[in-house]
Design a protein around this motif. Structure first.
Motif, PDB file in Angstrom:
ATOM      1  N   GLU A   1       0.859  -1.127   0.011  1.00 46.85           N
ATOM      2  CA  GLU A   1      -0.048   0.125  -0.061  1.00 46.85           C
ATOM      3  C   GLU A   1       0.714   1.252  -0.067  1.00 46.85           C
ATOM      4  O   GLU A   1       0.455   2.305  -0.701  1.00 46.85           O
ATOM      5  N   THR A   2       1.881   1.297   0.827  1.00 48.21           N
ATOM      6  CA  THR A   2       2.906   2.525   0.880  1.00 48.21           C
ATOM      7  C   THR A   2       3.380   2.618  -0.648  1.00 48.21           C
ATOM      8  O   THR A   2       3.581   3.737  -1.038  1.00 48.21           O
ATOM      9  N   VAL A   3       3.968   1.579  -1.102  1.00 46.35           N
ATOM     10  CA  VAL A   3       4.524   1.735  -2.394  1.00 46.35           C
ATOM     11  C   VAL A   3       3.560   2.054  -3.559  1.00 46.35           C
ATOM     12  O   VAL A   3       3.940   3.022  -4.391  1.00 46.35           O
ATOM     13  N   ALA A   4       2.292   1.633  -3.639  1.00 46.53           N
ATOM     14  CA  ALA A   4       1.157   2.146  -4.400  1.00 46.53           C
ATOM     15  C   ALA A   4       1.227   3.688  -4.086  1.00 46.53           C
ATOM     16  O   ALA A   4       0.993   4.391  -5.203  1.00 46.53           O
ATOM     17  N   ILE A   5       1.018   4.297  -2.778  1.00 46.77           N
ATOM     18  CA  ILE A   5       0.987   5.603  -2.706  1.00 46.77           C
ATOM     19  C   ILE A   5       2.211   6.344  -3.009  1.00 46.77           C
ATOM     20  O   ILE A   5       1.768   7.327  -3.829  1.00 46.77           O
ATOM     21  N   LEU A   6       3.388   5.698  -3.212  1.00 44.72           N
ATOM     22  CA  LEU A   6       4.568   6.462  -3.243  1.00 44.72           C
ATOM     23  C   LEU A   6       4.501   6.676  -4.797  1.00 44.72           C
ATOM     24  O   LEU A   6       4.745   7.781  -5.368  1.00 44.72           O
TER      25      LEU A   6
ATOM     26  N   SER B   1      -1.060  11.047   3.448  1.00 43.91           N
ATOM     27  CA  SER B   1      -1.881   9.862   2.550  1.00 43.91           C
ATOM     28  C   SER B   1      -1.726   8.527   3.441  1.00 43.91           C
ATOM     29  O   SER B   1      -3.022   7.880   3.651  1.00 43.91           O
ATOM     30  N   ILE B   2      -0.831   8.440   4.296  1.00 41.12           N
ATOM     31  CA  ILE B   2      -0.726   6.940   5.145  1.00 41.12           C
ATOM     32  C   ILE B   2      -1.857   7.308   5.842  1.00 41.12           C
ATOM     33  O   ILE B   2      -2.521   6.425   6.447  1.00 41.12           O
TER      34      ILE B   2
END
Length: 176
Positions: free
Chosen positions: A116-121, A164-165
């Protein structure tokens, strides 16, 4: 449903000469006995750290049922007198740290997975890159790329990613 008040743990470190240890033990025993009579007192624990030279450190942890109980104990005249007696034997005393429910000692409560963090980045990088292309066309290369990457890194690291997180975490909690 309202939360019950969380327990409060206080930690303090006192440094003294080794020869003052018996007086400190006696003064600290009087302090603990008085604290045991205080409203909301749950317990105390002492740890002597290994000596360094002719000095030794005492780590003290007091537990109270709530911050209100701890604050009442802090204001107690008997505590003030006993602390003054104890502290006169000390060379150095740390600032007392108080932890409600050990919140500062627990890992971050945000539960966002690595994918999820990678997708946000990736989303942020693509969006901010697109905006940079729109806003920075007159800038000559390679300065434009350096500026776009710098702005991306700063905005993502300090602004958009933490925000966003937290937003994603709040949405996930709401969905449960």
């Amino acid at each position: 449903m309202p939360h019950a008040p969380s327990h409060v743990v206080t930690v303090i470190l006192r440094r003294m000469r080794q020869e003052a240890r018996p007086e400190v033990i006696a003064a600290h025993a009087r302090l603990r006995a008085a604290a045991a009579q205080a409203e909301g007192f749950l317990g105390a624990q002492d740890s002597w750290l290994p000596p360094h030279g002719d000095e030794i450190d005492l780590v003290t942890v007091f537990s109270f049922r709530s911050r209100r109980d701890l604050e009442a104990w802090d204001r107690a005249p008997e505590r003030q007198r006993l602390i003054a007696d104890l502290d006169r034997h000390c060379l150095d005393i740390s600032e007392r740290a108080a932890f409600d429910g050990l919140a500062l000692l627990q890992p971050d409560r945000v539960r966002v997975s690595k994918p999820e963090t990678v997708a946000i980045l990736i989303g942020l990088i693509l969006t901010l890159g697109w905006l940079a292309d729109l806003l920075l066309p007159p800038f000559p290369e390679p300065g434009r790329t350096v500026l776009a990457v710098s702005v991306n890194v700063c905005l993502i690291s300090y602004g958009f990613l933490p925000w966003s997180i937290r937003l994603l975490d709040a949405l996930k909690r709401k969905a449960r």
